[in-house]
Design a protein around this motif. Structure first.
Motif, PDB file in Angstrom:
ATOM      1  N   ASP A 137      27.405  24.588  82.457  1.00 28.65           N
ATOM      2  CA  ASP A 137      28.449  24.141  83.375  1.00 28.65           C
ATOM      3  C   ASP A 137      29.529  25.190  83.606  1.00 28.65           C
ATOM      4  N   ALA A 138      29.317  26.406  83.129  1.00 30.29           N
ATOM      5  CA  ALA A 138      30.310  27.469  83.322  1.00 30.29           C
ATOM      6  C   ALA A 138      30.648  27.719  84.793  1.00 30.29           C
ATOM      7  N   PRO A 139      29.722  27.552  85.749  1.00 34.00           N
ATOM      8  CA  PRO A 139      30.118  27.746  87.151  1.00 34.00           C
ATOM      9  C   PRO A 139      31.280  26.869  87.596  1.00 34.00           C
ATOM     10  N   ARG A 140      31.518  25.767  86.895  1.00 37.61           N
ATOM     11  CA  ARG A 140      32.629  24.889  87.263  1.00 37.61           C
ATOM     12  C   ARG A 140      33.997  25.549  87.023  1.00 37.61           C
ATOM     13  N   ILE A 141      34.032  26.589  86.173  1.00 38.26           N
ATOM     14  CA  ILE A 141      35.306  27.274  85.901  1.00 38.26           C
ATOM     15  C   ILE A 141      35.320  28.675  86.503  1.00 38.26           C
ATOM     16  N   SER A 142      34.430  28.917  87.460  1.00 39.49           N
ATOM     17  CA  SER A 142      34.323  30.262  88.036  1.00 39.49           C
ATOM     18  C   SER A 142      35.611  30.708  88.715  1.00 39.49           C
ATOM     19  N   GLY A 143      36.406  29.753  89.177  1.00 34.51           N
ATOM     20  CA  GLY A 143      37.647  30.108  89.840  1.00 34.51           C
ATOM     21  C   GLY A 143      38.849  30.165  88.920  1.00 34.51           C
ATOM     22  N   ILE A 144      38.636  29.980  87.624  1.00 37.42           N
ATOM     23  CA  ILE A 144      39.728  29.983  86.648  1.00 37.42           C
ATOM     24  C   ILE A 144      39.740  31.319  85.916  1.00 37.42           C
ATOM     25  N   ALA A 145      40.884  31.984  85.915  1.00 38.15           N
ATOM     26  CA  ALA A 145      41.013  33.230  85.150  1.00 38.15           C
ATOM     27  C   ALA A 145      41.094  32.902  83.663  1.00 38.15           C
ATOM     28  N   GLY A 146      40.613  33.813  82.843  1.00 39.55           N
ATOM     29  CA  GLY A 146      40.674  33.548  81.416  1.00 39.55           C
ATOM     30  C   GLY A 146      40.457  34.784  80.578  1.00 39.55           C
ATOM     31  N   THR A 147      40.868  34.688  79.331  1.00 39.05           N
ATOM     32  CA  THR A 147      40.718  35.760  78.359  1.00 39.05           C
ATOM     33  C   THR A 147      40.004  35.217  77.131  1.00 39.05           C
ATOM     34  N   THR A 193      27.958  36.784  69.447  1.00 36.24           N
ATOM     35  CA  THR A 193      26.929  36.540  70.462  1.00 36.24           C
ATOM     36  C   THR A 193      27.317  35.402  71.401  1.00 36.24           C
ATOM     37  N   SER A 194      28.077  34.414  70.883  1.00 30.68           N
ATOM     38  CA  SER A 194      28.489  33.292  71.733  1.00 30.68           C
ATOM     39  C   SER A 194      29.555  33.730  72.733  1.00 30.68           C
ATOM     40  N   ALA A 195      30.496  34.548  72.280  1.00 25.63           N
ATOM     41  CA  ALA A 195      31.512  35.068  73.195  1.00 25.63           C
ATOM     42  C   ALA A 195      30.867  35.909  74.292  1.00 25.63           C
ATOM     43  N   TRP A 196      29.888  36.692  73.912  1.00 22.64           N
ATOM     44  CA  TRP A 196      29.186  37.542  74.888  1.00 22.64           C
ATOM     45  C   TRP A 196      28.445  36.679  75.916  1.00 22.64           C
ATOM     46  N   ALA A 197      27.778  35.635  75.438  1.00 20.45           N
ATOM     47  CA  ALA A 197      27.057  34.741  76.351  1.00 20.45           C
ATOM     48  C   ALA A 197      28.019  34.038  77.310  1.00 20.45           C
ATOM     49  N   LEU A 198      29.165  33.612  76.792  1.00 21.90           N
ATOM     50  CA  LEU A 198      30.143  32.952  77.645  1.00 21.90           C
ATOM     51  C   LEU A 198      30.693  33.911  78.698  1.00 21.90           C
ATOM     52  N   HIS A 199      31.020  35.119  78.288  1.00 16.65           N
ATOM     53  CA  HIS A 199      31.565  36.104  79.216  1.00 16.65           C
ATOM     54  C   HIS A 199      30.581  36.380  80.358  1.00 16.65           C
ATOM     55  N   LYS A 200      29.296  36.467  80.049  1.00 10.25           N
ATOM     56  CA  LYS A 200      28.295  36.707  81.093  1.00 10.25           C
ATOM     57  C   LYS A 200      28.165  35.512  82.036  1.00 10.25           C
ATOM     58  N   ALA A 201      28.348  34.305  81.490  1.00  5.86           N
ATOM     59  CA  ALA A 201      28.236  33.104  82.317  1.00  5.86           C
ATOM     60  C   ALA A 201      29.511  32.817  83.103  1.00  5.86           C
ATOM     61  N   TRP A 202      30.604  33.504  82.737  1.00 10.54           N
ATOM     62  CA  TRP A 202      31.927  33.260  83.342  1.00 10.54           C
ATOM     63  C   TRP A 202      32.517  34.612  83.740  1.00 10.54           C
ATOM     64  N   PRO A 203      32.062  35.169  84.845  1.00  9.51           N
ATOM     65  CA  PRO A 203      32.428  36.541  85.215  1.00  9.51           C
ATOM     66  C   PRO A 203      33.917  36.769  85.436  1.00  9.51           C
ATOM     67  N   SER A 204      34.681  35.714  85.733  1.00 13.01           N
ATOM     68  CA  SER A 204      36.117  35.902  85.952  1.00 13.01           C
ATOM     69  C   SER A 204      36.900  36.036  84.649  1.00 13.01           C
ATOM     70  N   SER A 205      36.201  35.966  83.514  1.00 10.35           N
ATOM     71  CA  SER A 205      36.873  36.109  82.225  1.00 10.35           C
ATOM     72  C   SER A 205      36.985  37.579  81.830  1.00 10.35           C
ATOM     73  N   THR A 206      37.965  37.859  80.970  1.00 10.31           N
ATOM     74  CA  THR A 206      38.109  39.168  80.326  1.00 10.31           C
ATOM     75  C   THR A 206      37.762  38.997  78.855  1.00 10.31           C
ATOM     76  N   LEU A 207      36.898  39.846  78.336  1.00  9.88           N
ATOM     77  CA  LEU A 207      36.479  39.756  76.939  1.00  9.88           C
ATOM     78  C   LEU A 207      37.076  40.907  76.138  1.00  9.88           C
ATOM     79  N   ASN A 208      37.772  40.555  75.049  1.00  8.58           N
ATOM     80  CA  ASN A 208      38.287  41.539  74.102  1.00  8.58           C
ATOM     81  C   ASN A 208      37.606  41.331  72.757  1.00  8.58           C
ATOM     82  N   ILE A 209      36.738  42.269  72.366  1.00  8.58           N
ATOM     83  CA  ILE A 209      36.119  42.220  71.043  1.00  8.58           C
ATOM     84  C   ILE A 209      36.946  43.095  70.110  1.00  8.58           C
ATOM     85  N   VAL A 210      37.439  42.492  69.037  1.00 11.78           N
ATOM     86  CA  VAL A 210      38.325  43.178  68.098  1.00 11.78           C
ATOM     87  C   VAL A 210      37.475  43.713  66.953  1.00 11.78           C
ATOM     88  N   ASP A 211      37.411  45.031  66.829  1.00 10.20           N
ATOM     89  CA  ASP A 211      36.453  45.654  65.920  1.00 10.20           C
ATOM     90  C   ASP A 211      36.803  45.523  64.442  1.00 10.20           C
TER      91      ASP A 211
END
Length: 322
Positions: free
Chosen positions: A256-266, A279-297
């Protein structure tokens, strides 16, 4: 790397109360910061963890109207699961309804939704159900409540990284049950008629999470999670959700990620998060292109890891004027 941000100073609520949400349930809520500021609702983890004063400190108090709540059965909400609250009326749909009831009670039209771990699950479910009520999403330690995630953490995967702590998690479970579904085995123990068995299982369940949530160990957090009343609510509510698949269809949040395609997010994710692997954050980011992903090493799961704090504050500061 530039100097990392630290939490905003501690602050107290300017208003609080309990809201009757039906089913004999009353949820605790509070507001802090600027009464005329941009509304943000903070969804705590667990489920069953309850809110914490430090959660107020991820937001500029001059810019935000900060809303915290304790979800059903935990924290200051009543009845408390440690006192025998009915878990049959504690479901994801019920929690989403409670959030909407609180929004209407506080006369808020739209708000930023902030959540980590289970809070990220609930935030996504809320945004996908009520997208017009969400201005932005700030999510940490992504948990999509897929069976693979539950099996990783509770059926042996994470035990390869924390074998000493894993033995402590296994300790309450009879030898003959250790080859099966440990979430189901814990369900039986947590609801035992023998209070000492239930309490022992609750402490072991809660201590497992506290001992694996930080890149570097935090013994004080393990002790805090091992307090009986907290542990009973935390373990029973978490386990209740997990044996029921979170009351979500498998992979529903990505579907259902397309339902939030118009919502900005981090999305802020610890590279070495053992509780909710990246891996879950990565999957979500790919399904929600308007998001910004920060992976903290150099971070694990906790919201109190220095790098996690920095990126969460950067996100809430960025959205405070939008």
């Amino acid at each position: 790397m530039s100097e990392r941000r630290s939490l905003y100073p501690a602050l107290e609520p300017y208003a609080s109360g309990r809201l009757d949400v039906g089913d004999g349930q009353s949820i605790y809520w509070e507001t802090s910061g600027n009464p005329s500021g941009k509304p943000v609702v903070v969804l705590h983890g667990g489920p069953g963890g309850g809110t914490h004063p430090s959660l107020r400190q991820y937001f500029d108090p001059e810019a935000y109207r900060i809303v915290l709540l304790d979800q059903r059965g935990c924290g200051q909400s009543t009845p408390h699961v440690a006192d025998g609250a009915d878990l049959s009326v504690n479901t994801t749909d019920k929690l989403l309804g409670d959030i909407e009831t609180l929004r209407e009670h506080l006369r808020i039209d739209r708000w930023l939704v902030f959540g980590g771990s289970w809070g990220s699950t609930l935030a996504l479910a809320y945004a996908e159900t009520f997208p017009t009520r969400v201005t932005e999403l700030v999510l940490r330690g992504i948990f999509l409540l897929r069976r693979s995630e539950i099996d990783w953490y509770y059926n042996g995967g994470a035990g390869n990284i924390f074998p000493d702590r894993w033995d402590e998690f296994l300790a309450p479970i009879p030898d003959e049950e250790r080859g099966g579904d440990l979430v189901a085995a814990y369900h039986r123990l947590l609801h035992s008629d023998d209070e000492s068995i239930a309490a022992g299982a609750a402490v072991a369940w809660s201590a497992w999470e506290a001992s694996t949530s930080y890149l570097l160990p935090d013994p004080e957090k393990v002790d805090e999670n091992s307090e009986i009343r907290f542990a009973l609510a935390f373990a029973r509510i978490e386990n209740h959700y997990f044996v029921n698949g979170g009351f979500l269809d498998e992979n529903q949040l990505l579907r259902d990620a397309p339902r939030i395609s118009g919502i900005a997010g981090t999305i802020v994710q610890g590279r070495y998060d053992v509780v909710c692997p990246a891996t879950s954050a990565w999957a979500l980011h790919k399904a929600w292109p308007s998001s910004t992903l920060n992976i903290v090493d150099d971070a694990g799961h906790s919201a109190l890891e220095p790098g996690i704090i920095h990126h969460l504050l950067e996100a809430t500061d960025r959205y405070r004027l939008t």
